[in-house]
Design a protein around this motif. Structure first.
Motif, PDB file in Angstrom:
ATOM      1  N   THR A 183       0.823  -1.200   0.000  1.00  0.00           N
ATOM      2  CA  THR A 183       0.000   0.000   0.000  1.00  0.00           C
ATOM      3  C   THR A 183       0.861   1.255   0.000  1.00  0.00           C
ATOM      4  O   THR A 183       2.080   1.195   0.156  1.00  0.00           O
ATOM      5  CB  THR A 183      -0.907   0.054   1.232  1.00  0.00           C
ATOM      6  N   GLU A 184       0.218   2.372  -0.162  1.00  0.00           N
ATOM      7  CA  GLU A 184       0.866   3.641   0.126  1.00  0.00           C
ATOM      8  C   GLU A 184       1.111   3.729   1.633  1.00  0.00           C
ATOM      9  O   GLU A 184       0.519   2.960   2.409  1.00  0.00           O
ATOM     10  CB  GLU A 184      -0.042   4.796  -0.301  1.00  0.00           C
ATOM     11  N   PRO A 185       1.968   4.623   2.112  1.00  0.00           N
ATOM     12  CA  PRO A 185       2.099   4.816   3.562  1.00  0.00           C
ATOM     13  C   PRO A 185       0.752   5.222   4.156  1.00  0.00           C
ATOM     14  O   PRO A 185       0.086   6.126   3.637  1.00  0.00           O
ATOM     15  CB  PRO A 185       3.133   5.934   3.680  1.00  0.00           C
ATOM     16  N   LEU A 186       0.339   4.550   5.212  1.00  0.00           N
ATOM     17  CA  LEU A 186      -0.983   4.781   5.784  1.00  0.00           C
ATOM     18  C   LEU A 186      -0.931   5.888   6.832  1.00  0.00           C
ATOM     19  O   LEU A 186       0.007   5.944   7.639  1.00  0.00           O
ATOM     20  CB  LEU A 186      -1.527   3.507   6.412  1.00  0.00           C
ATOM     21  N   PRO A 187      -1.923   6.754   6.851  1.00  0.00           N
ATOM     22  CA  PRO A 187      -1.952   7.846   7.830  1.00  0.00           C
ATOM     23  C   PRO A 187      -2.264   7.340   9.233  1.00  0.00           C
ATOM     24  O   PRO A 187      -2.762   6.223   9.422  1.00  0.00           O
ATOM     25  CB  PRO A 187      -3.071   8.745   7.306  1.00  0.00           C
ATOM     26  N   ALA A 188      -2.008   8.180  10.206  1.00  0.00           N
ATOM     27  CA  ALA A 188      -2.146   7.788  11.613  1.00  0.00           C
ATOM     28  C   ALA A 188      -3.568   7.357  11.953  1.00  0.00           C
ATOM     29  O   ALA A 188      -3.764   6.423  12.742  1.00  0.00           O
ATOM     30  CB  ALA A 188      -1.715   8.947  12.514  1.00  0.00           C
ATOM     31  N   HIS A 189      -4.582   8.009  11.346  1.00  0.00           N
ATOM     32  CA  HIS A 189      -5.950   7.662  11.737  1.00  0.00           C
ATOM     33  C   HIS A 189      -6.326   6.252  11.300  1.00  0.00           C
ATOM     34  O   HIS A 189      -7.160   5.595  11.939  1.00  0.00           O
ATOM     35  CB  HIS A 189      -6.956   8.693  11.187  1.00  0.00           C
TER      36      HIS A 189
END
Length: 466
Positions: free
Chosen positions: A262-268
């Motif tokens: 995946t793309e880098p996943l955000p904190a949320h």
């Protein structure tokens, strides 16, 4: 989830991140060595490393068809863990205690790789979070509990069994009803490890020739289009690419395995998933998955897609069938629903070596000087290291530089495996078996019964896994 922008192939995501290495010179012509190693992946490089460390005056040459890490060593899931293919069979053949010694050696191998990486200053994003394997169905839970008990019987007293709630406290895998965790595992970046290892081997004085395909191996000879390397010891370390060698078409089956990142996943999103321990993640399905949380907070997840190409053909670029990419994407979202909108940055495939009896082996034929190691069935990141140290000891023993060691007496040493069936039976058999495993997973998902589906049991018997 869109895959329009997904890079498909290009060897692997790990190489997209790191870039392909600067090419080393091919073999310039006929040459001689004390030891010639065919294959510049983990097995070949670790063997060169340990041999040169043990006997610095050895003249060691590594021959690689493309570049070091081009095969499974640069495409795998980054699982450094203590699993070894064939342990249960070795227990039947050689006794429980012998298999316990093999498992203990694998447990220690995880720490050995971490130790050498630190000593050689190889920054491979290693994180020792252990291995978490989850169950999603009653049948999987029953298998998981049996698996957990068996692993403890083989000496893993530090393994932990967790229920649904405890599992969710580690990783929020939708539908997980239980898990088993071992500390004998780590996540890593495969290409960073293989590139660092190649540099360390070269710094020790080992000669590496890339872009040098070996077409035939015979006693004291490794034959290439550019010349022949003659050596008392010729070691075949070609894993899933073994079938490309003359006379080796049916030795190990090159099984395809595919991954997406995946793309880098955000904190949320990570807040909904957890996974702070960065364990490597697997499951108890028959068509199993393997996943990691990368150092830059992506999810890299893999499994079987199109399992086998007719005639033991192997892929080059790593391009993956769209249906396989879609299936892995669906699996990701099924496990972690909050990833439904994230981008898939990369998809790729590679091959791993599967012996007919699913047993990894390491061998040195003392009458010819031919040696080999492999057949790891997807567990090669750590197993290759143990195999390399064992080849080192076997060569030192054969040459009179050392005696018998704990490694040379392990039950996988010099194990003989029968060849795979000829085509078209090989292709029909593999595809039939994996269709059966997928059908068994579907039936278990819709069934409240705790037992393994009969279709999977039959497939295991036919495959030779039991």
């Amino acid at each position: 989830m869109s895959t329009v922008s997904t890079v498909n192939g290009g060897i692997s995501f790990w190489y997209a991140q790191e870039g392909t290495p600067a090419p080393r010179e091919p073999l310039p012509g006929d040459a001689s060595a004390d030891v010639c190693i065919v294959g510049g992946g983990y097995t070949g490089l670790w063997t060169a490393y340990y041999l040169k460390k043990a006997v610095p005056f050895l003249n060691i040459t590594v021959l690689e068809a493309k570049f070091c890490g081009y095969g499974a060593s640069g495409r795998n899931g980054g699982w450094l863990y203590n699993g070894i293919a064939g342990r249960d069979r070795y227990a039947k053949l050689h006794g429980h205690d012998a298999a316990v010694r093999l498992q203990k050696a694998m447990n220690e191998t995880v720490g050995e790789v971490v130790r050498v990486a630190a000593e050689e200053k190889i920054d491979a994003d290693i994180h020792q979070g252990g291995v978490l394997e989850v169950a999603h169905t009653p049948a999987q839970l029953a298998r998981l509990k049996d698996f957990h008990s068996v692993e403890i019987a083989f000496g893993e007293s530090d393994r932990v069994l967790r229920g649904a709630r405890e599992t969710a406290e580690r990783i929020h895998v939708t539908g997980a009803v239980g898990s088993t965790w071992t500390p004998h595992g780590a996540r890593l970046h495969p290409v960073k490890l293989v590139k660092g290892l190649a540099d360390a081997v070269e710094a020790l004085g080992v000669t590496i020739h890339e872009s040098t395909p070996v077409t035939e191996i015979k006693a004291k000879h490794a034959v290439t289009p550019y010349g022949t390397v003659r050596a008392p010891y010729i070691l075949r370390c070609t894993e899933g690419f073994t079938a490309s060698l003359k006379g080796q078409k049916r030795t190990w089956l090159p099984m395809n395995s595919s991954m997406i990142a995946t793309e880098p996943l955000p904190a949320h999103i990570w807040d909904t998933i957890g996974w702070e321990g960065r364990e490597t993640l697997g499951d108890m399905a028959h068509a199993y998955l393997y996943a990691q949380r990368t150092a830059d907070d992506r999810i890299a997840i893999g499994g079987r897609g199109h399992p086998y190409r007719y005639g033991s053909a192997t892929d080059n670029d790593g391009r993956t069938q769209p249906a396989t990419v879609a299936a892995l994407r669906d699996l990701l979202v099924r496990l972690f629903p909050t990833t439904a909108g994230v981008r898939i940055d990369h998809a790729w495939s590679g091959v791993l070596g599967v012996p007919r009896d699913w047993c990894a082996t390491v061998t040195l034929d003392r009458s010819t000087g031919l040696g080999w190691a492999g057949g790891y069935v997807g567990s090669g990141v750590a197993t290759a290291n143990l195999a390399a140290r064992t080849l080192r000891d076997l060569i030192q023993q054969d040459s009179g530089q050392a005696g018998t060691t704990d490694l040379t007496t392990l039950p996988w040493v010099n194990h003989k495996v029968r060849r795979w069936e000829p085509e078209p039976f090989r292709w029909l058999g593999v595809h039939g078996l994996y269709a059966a495993y997928r059908a068994a997973d579907r039936r278990e998902t819709s069934s409240p019964r705790p037992g393994t589906d009969p279709i999977a049991k039959t497939a295991d018997r036919i495959a030779g896994r039991h």
